[in-house]
Design a protein around this motif. Sequence first.
Motif, PDB file in Angstrom:
ATOM      1  N   GLU A   1      -5.433  -1.236  11.192  1.00 44.69           N
ATOM      2  CA  GLU A   1      -6.606  -0.731  10.462  1.00 44.69           C
ATOM      3  C   GLU A   1      -6.293  -0.431   8.999  1.00 44.69           C
ATOM      4  O   GLU A   1      -7.189  -0.131   8.213  1.00 44.69           O
ATOM      5  N   ARG A   2      -5.012  -0.463   8.634  1.00 47.37           N
ATOM      6  CA  ARG A   2      -4.562  -0.133   7.281  1.00 47.37           C
ATOM      7  C   ARG A   2      -5.030   1.263   6.858  1.00 47.37           C
ATOM      8  O   ARG A   2      -5.650   1.446   5.795  1.00 47.37           O
ATOM      9  N   VAL A   3      -4.727   2.214   7.698  1.00 44.37           N
ATOM     10  CA  VAL A   3      -5.027   3.625   7.413  1.00 44.37           C
ATOM     11  C   VAL A   3      -3.715   4.389   7.392  1.00 44.37           C
ATOM     12  O   VAL A   3      -2.917   4.290   8.336  1.00 44.37           O
ATOM     13  N   ALA A   4      -3.493   5.131   6.313  1.00 46.77           N
ATOM     14  CA  ALA A   4      -2.300   5.963   6.178  1.00 46.77           C
ATOM     15  C   ALA A   4      -2.711   7.433   6.217  1.00 46.77           C
ATOM     16  O   ALA A   4      -3.658   7.838   5.551  1.00 46.77           O
ATOM     17  N   VAL A   5      -1.997   8.217   7.010  1.00 46.15           N
ATOM     18  CA  VAL A   5      -2.247   9.650   7.116  1.00 46.15           C
ATOM     19  C   VAL A   5      -1.013  10.347   6.569  1.00 46.15           C
ATOM     20  O   VAL A   5       0.089  10.181   7.101  1.00 46.15           O
ATOM     21  N   LEU A   6      -1.196  11.118   5.490  1.00 49.25           N
ATOM     22  CA  LEU A   6      -0.055  11.667   4.774  1.00 49.25           C
ATOM     23  C   LEU A   6      -0.153  13.182   4.656  1.00 49.25           C
ATOM     24  O   LEU A   6      -1.211  13.719   4.322  1.00 49.25           O
TER      25      LEU A   6
ATOM     26  N   TRP B   1      -5.524  -0.539   1.895  1.00 48.86           N
ATOM     27  CA  TRP B   1      -5.195   0.642   2.684  1.00 48.86           C
ATOM     28  C   TRP B   1      -6.084   1.803   2.286  1.00 48.86           C
ATOM     29  O   TRP B   1      -6.450   1.963   1.122  1.00 48.86           O
ATOM     30  N   ARG B   2      -6.450   2.610   3.272  1.00 51.34           N
ATOM     31  CA  ARG B   2      -7.185   3.846   3.036  1.00 51.34           C
ATOM     32  C   ARG B   2      -6.253   5.017   3.316  1.00 51.34           C
ATOM     33  O   ARG B   2      -5.681   5.117   4.404  1.00 51.34           O
ATOM     34  N   MET B   3      -6.097   5.903   2.334  1.00 52.56           N
ATOM     35  CA  MET B   3      -5.172   7.022   2.438  1.00 52.56           C
ATOM     36  C   MET B   3      -5.912   8.315   2.734  1.00 52.56           C
ATOM     37  O   MET B   3      -6.908   8.635   2.065  1.00 52.56           O
TER      38      MET B   3
ATOM     39  N   PRO C   1       1.962   5.891  -7.799  1.00 51.07           N
ATOM     40  CA  PRO C   1       2.322   4.463  -7.688  1.00 51.07           C
ATOM     41  C   PRO C   1       2.160   3.941  -6.263  1.00 51.07           C
ATOM     42  O   PRO C   1       1.645   2.830  -6.064  1.00 51.07           O
ATOM     43  N   ARG C   2       2.597   4.717  -5.278  1.00 49.17           N
ATOM     44  CA  ARG C   2       2.436   4.275  -3.887  1.00 49.17           C
ATOM     45  C   ARG C   2       0.957   4.178  -3.529  1.00 49.17           C
ATOM     46  O   ARG C   2       0.524   3.210  -2.901  1.00 49.17           O
ATOM     47  N   HIS C   3       0.185   5.194  -3.944  1.00 49.17           N
ATOM     48  CA  HIS C   3      -1.248   5.200  -3.658  1.00 49.17           C
ATOM     49  C   HIS C   3      -1.912   3.951  -4.229  1.00 49.17           C
ATOM     50  O   HIS C   3      -2.673   3.262  -3.541  1.00 49.17           O
ATOM     51  N   ASN C   4      -1.627   3.656  -5.501  1.00 50.08           N
ATOM     52  CA  ASN C   4      -2.269   2.509  -6.148  1.00 50.08           C
ATOM     53  C   ASN C   4      -1.881   1.197  -5.472  1.00 50.08           C
ATOM     54  O   ASN C   4      -2.725   0.320  -5.264  1.00 50.08           O
ATOM     55  N   TRP C   5      -0.591   1.054  -5.131  1.00 49.32           N
ATOM     56  CA  TRP C   5      -0.130  -0.189  -4.511  1.00 49.32           C
ATOM     57  C   TRP C   5      -0.803  -0.385  -3.158  1.00 49.32           C
ATOM     58  O   TRP C   5      -1.286  -1.475  -2.848  1.00 49.32           O
ATOM     59  N   LEU C   6      -0.863   0.665  -2.354  1.00 52.32           N
ATOM     60  CA  LEU C   6      -1.506   0.551  -1.041  1.00 52.32           C
ATOM     61  C   LEU C   6      -3.004   0.296  -1.173  1.00 52.32           C
ATOM     62  O   LEU C   6      -3.574  -0.517  -0.437  1.00 52.32           O
ATOM     63  N   ALA C   7      -3.645   0.978  -2.125  1.00 55.11           N
ATOM     64  CA  ALA C   7      -5.090   0.831  -2.298  1.00 55.11           C
ATOM     65  C   ALA C   7      -5.466  -0.593  -2.675  1.00 55.11           C
ATOM     66  O   ALA C   7      -6.481  -1.131  -2.206  1.00 55.11           O
TER      67      ALA C   7
END
Length: 245
Positions: free
Chosen positions: A191-196, A216-218, A206-212
């Motif tokens: 589902e490309r969902v990250a729970v942090l 990916w939904r953070m 940087p990680r947020h932007n790359w995943l987005a």
Amino acid sequence: MTDVHEAPAADVERLRAAVRVLPPAAVLTHQTAAMLYGFGVVPTNELHVTVPAGTPLPQRRGVAAHGAVLPFAEVRDVLGLRCLGPARCAVDLARQLGRHDALAVLDAALRVGACTLDDLADEVARHEGLRGVRQARELVRLADPRAACRQESHLRLTLHDGLLPPPEPQLAVYDDAGRLRCRVDLGYAEERVAVLYEAETRVDQPRHNWLATRGWRMCYFTDADLYKDPYELVQTVRTALYHPH
């Protein structure tokens, strides 16, 4: 992030001094032994000891004395201090702590290699019929050595209790060339969902932007989300999983 540390030398010396005035049959256990084994993720100001059945409990300030129901199947020498075996200590805590901290202890015991899942399952079987064993049995099935800290264990159990699918702890995310780009605390790869979990309100930009940029939904959560409004936390993750738009 990790919250497991080796026992500080000052704490070890304090324990050595304390046990000299305890009954010879007393052994360190619960949070005190867990700290010595390296999975002391639930702090305490008390010295926890267990004495065999029939031995009077020591009555000393700062000492939490436990009377054993089961025999001492294993006693280990840890830095010159006698401790109940790590699986026994982990299961005793899993029976007696609240569910979230109980899972954190089991995760940490596995993470540092103090015991295995089979060790924990065998120990739970020995505790059959004792108070809290149902909770311990349930949580041993959920225990995972990949949880990096106490709060990640709490977060994973909150999602479980919210009837969401189990996320993968420390999920590895790779770039298009197959290189490891980052890990997320808890993730749903399909589902490309990250729970942090974040100790404070901050974002690894940087990680947020790359995943987005890769769909990916953070979902970021702090202590306030985790402990004050777990229902809203679960709803946020559920929406990301099933109603992404």
